[in-house]
Design a protein around this motif. Structure first.
Motif, mmCIF file in Angstrom:
data_model
loop_
_atom_site.group_PDB
_atom_site.id
_atom_site.type_symbol
_atom_site.label_atom_id
_atom_site.label_comp_id
_atom_site.label_asym_id
_atom_site.label_seq_id
_atom_site.Cartn_x
_atom_site.Cartn_y
_atom_site.Cartn_z
ATOM 1 N N PRO A 68 0.832 -1.212 0.000
ATOM 2 C CA PRO A 68 0.000 0.000 0.000
ATOM 3 C C PRO A 68 0.864 1.259 0.000
ATOM 4 C CG PRO A 68 0.050 -0.979 2.194
ATOM 5 C CD PRO A 68 0.803 -1.909 1.288
ATOM 6 N N ALA A 69 0.281 2.358 -0.488
ATOM 7 C CA ALA A 69 1.002 3.624 -0.571
ATOM 8 C C ALA A 69 0.045 4.789 -0.354
ATOM 9 C CB ALA A 69 1.666 3.763 -1.942
ATOM 10 N N ALA A 70 0.620 5.935 -0.069
ATOM 11 C CA ALA A 70 -0.117 7.192 -0.029
ATOM 12 C C ALA A 70 0.244 7.974 -1.282
ATOM 13 C CB ALA A 70 0.250 7.991 1.220
ATOM 14 N N LEU A 71 -0.749 8.661 -1.847
ATOM 15 C CA LEU A 71 -0.543 9.515 -3.015
ATOM 16 C C LEU A 71 -0.906 10.948 -2.632
ATOM 17 C CD1 LEU A 71 -2.114 7.240 -5.780
ATOM 18 C CD2 LEU A 71 0.287 7.428 -5.105
ATOM 19 N N GLY A 72 -0.890 11.842 -3.594
ATOM 20 C CA GLY A 72 -1.186 13.251 -3.345
ATOM 21 C C GLY A 72 -2.582 13.495 -2.805
ATOM 22 N N ARG A 73 -2.731 14.559 -2.035
ATOM 23 C CA ARG A 73 -4.028 14.898 -1.429
ATOM 24 C C ARG A 73 -5.094 15.179 -2.485
ATOM 25 N NH1 ARG A 73 -0.766 19.357 -0.729
ATOM 26 N NH2 ARG A 73 -1.510 21.221 -1.807
ATOM 27 N N SER A 74 -4.672 15.508 -3.710
ATOM 28 C CA SER A 74 -5.599 15.739 -4.816
ATOM 29 C C SER A 74 -5.629 14.565 -5.791
ATOM 30 C CB SER A 74 -5.214 17.014 -5.566
ATOM 31 O OG SER A 74 -5.247 18.128 -4.695
ATOM 32 N N GLY A 75 -5.128 13.409 -5.358
ATOM 33 C CA GLY A 75 -5.104 12.237 -6.231
ATOM 34 C C GLY A 75 -3.972 12.310 -7.237
ATOM 35 N N ARG A 76 -4.269 11.890 -8.471
ATOM 36 C CA ARG A 76 -3.274 11.883 -9.544
ATOM 37 C C ARG A 76 -3.725 12.816 -10.651
ATOM 38 N NH1 ARG A 76 -4.184 7.037 -11.960
ATOM 39 N NH2 ARG A 76 -6.216 7.272 -11.033
ATOM 40 N N THR A 77 -2.761 13.310 -11.423
ATOM 41 C CA THR A 77 -3.105 14.182 -12.542
ATOM 42 C C THR A 77 -2.102 14.028 -13.678
ATOM 43 O OG1 THR A 77 -3.608 16.466 -13.229
ATOM 44 C CG2 THR A 77 -1.803 16.183 -11.658
ATOM 45 N N ALA A 78 -2.593 14.225 -14.896
ATOM 46 C CA ALA A 78 -1.722 14.250 -16.074
ATOM 47 C C ALA A 78 -1.274 15.683 -16.360
ATOM 48 C CB ALA A 78 -2.458 13.685 -17.280
ATOM 49 N N PHE A 79 -1.797 16.658 -15.604
ATOM 50 C CA PHE A 79 -1.497 18.076 -15.828
ATOM 51 C C PHE A 79 -0.976 18.704 -14.536
ATOM 52 C CE2 PHE A 79 -4.941 16.795 -18.642
ATOM 53 C CZ PHE A 79 -4.338 17.016 -19.868
ATOM 54 N N LYS A 80 0.159 18.224 -14.080
ATOM 55 C CA LYS A 80 0.753 18.647 -12.820
ATOM 56 C C LYS A 80 1.115 20.127 -12.829
ATOM 57 C CE LYS A 80 2.807 18.159 -8.819
ATOM 58 N NZ LYS A 80 1.903 18.400 -7.738
ATOM 59 N N ARG A 81 0.762 20.814 -11.726
ATOM 60 C CA ARG A 81 1.102 22.218 -11.526
ATOM 61 C C ARG A 81 1.652 22.382 -10.115
ATOM 62 N NH1 ARG A 81 1.921 25.036 -15.522
ATOM 63 N NH2 ARG A 81 1.268 26.930 -14.530
ATOM 64 N N GLU A 82 2.532 23.341 -9.911
ATOM 65 C CA GLU A 82 3.109 23.606 -8.595
ATOM 66 C C GLU A 82 2.001 23.872 -7.569
ATOM 67 O OE1 GLU A 82 5.817 23.688 -5.787
ATOM 68 O OE2 GLU A 82 6.483 23.518 -7.863
ATOM 69 N N GLY A 83 2.049 23.152 -6.461
ATOM 70 C CA GLY A 83 1.130 23.377 -5.353
ATOM 71 C C GLY A 83 -0.238 22.738 -5.485
ATOM 72 N N ASP A 84 -0.486 21.949 -6.560
ATOM 73 C CA ASP A 84 -1.825 21.366 -6.735
ATOM 74 C C ASP A 84 -2.092 20.158 -5.847
ATOM 75 O OD1 ASP A 84 -0.387 19.342 -8.033
ATOM 76 O OD2 ASP A 84 -1.313 19.680 -9.998
ATOM 77 N N GLY A 85 -1.051 19.617 -5.206
ATOM 78 C CA GLY A 85 -1.237 18.479 -4.302
ATOM 79 C C GLY A 85 -1.508 17.161 -4.995
ATOM 80 N N ALA A 86 -1.252 17.088 -6.291
ATOM 81 C CA ALA A 86 -1.517 15.866 -7.056
ATOM 82 C C ALA A 86 -0.214 15.149 -7.418
ATOM 83 C CB ALA A 86 -2.289 16.195 -8.331
#
Length: 182
Positions: free
Chosen positions: A37-55
């Protein structure tokens, strides 16, 4: 290699990260028949990463090198280049600074993360090649593979596993191993 993929295993040299069913902030890390098991970003995953998005970025990211808290972790069994964290090590996350998404030394006034964290998350911290070798402003910084918070709390965009699971994975990791976030 096709046989490994059909059995639900990752090809050799690839660590696969998938979202856990029903919770986009939790993940499942698979490598060579081992699944943890793992933890990921607070905003889940994204293909459009931006600074501070939490993904966590959906991407194939090479492992570059790692850091360890030598005062907390003795020797690590891995072929991955590992540096001991010092008090003056910081990671710049200020998009308009020339050292954006780079290791810097204190004192450093622009926005940054301390590498010598008191919470233990970076006791083992592996640097993923997200926006490192080819940087673009505001595309995200400090995307690491590190240790979890209690209860697998979400990260700021990294992938995090338990200390025990990280130590199981480390002997199989080396520079260039792909972390594939799906």
């Amino acid at each position: 290699m096709a046989n490994l993929c059909r059995q639900g295993r990752s090809p050799r040299g690839v660590v696969t990260v998938r979202a856990a069913p029903g919770n986009p902030r939790r993940g499942v890390v698979s490598f060579s028949g081992v699944t943890v098991p793992a933890a990921l970003g607070r905003s889940g995953r994204t293909a459009f990463k931006r600074e501070g998005d939490g993904a966590t970025p959906i991407a194939n990211m090479r492992l570059l090198y790692g850091f360890t808290r030598g005062d907390r972790m003795k020797s690590l069994k891995t072929a991955l280049p590992i540096r001991r964290i010092r008090n003056d090590m910081l990671w710049c996350d200020q998009p308009d600074h020339p050292s954006y998404n780079r290791l810097v030394r204190a004192p450093f006034r622009p926005s940054h993360e301390e590498m010598m964290r008191q919470d233990g998350l970076y006791d083992i911290c592996l640097v993923l090649d997200w926006n490192v070798t080819s940087r673009r402003r505001h595309r995200g910084s400090a995307i690491f593979f590190h240790l979890i918070r209690p209860g697998y709390q979400p990260t700021a965009g990294c992938v995090a596993v338990s200390r025990r699971d990280m130590q199981r994975l480390l002997p199989h990791l080396r520079r260039g191993t792909i972390i594939r976030v799906l």
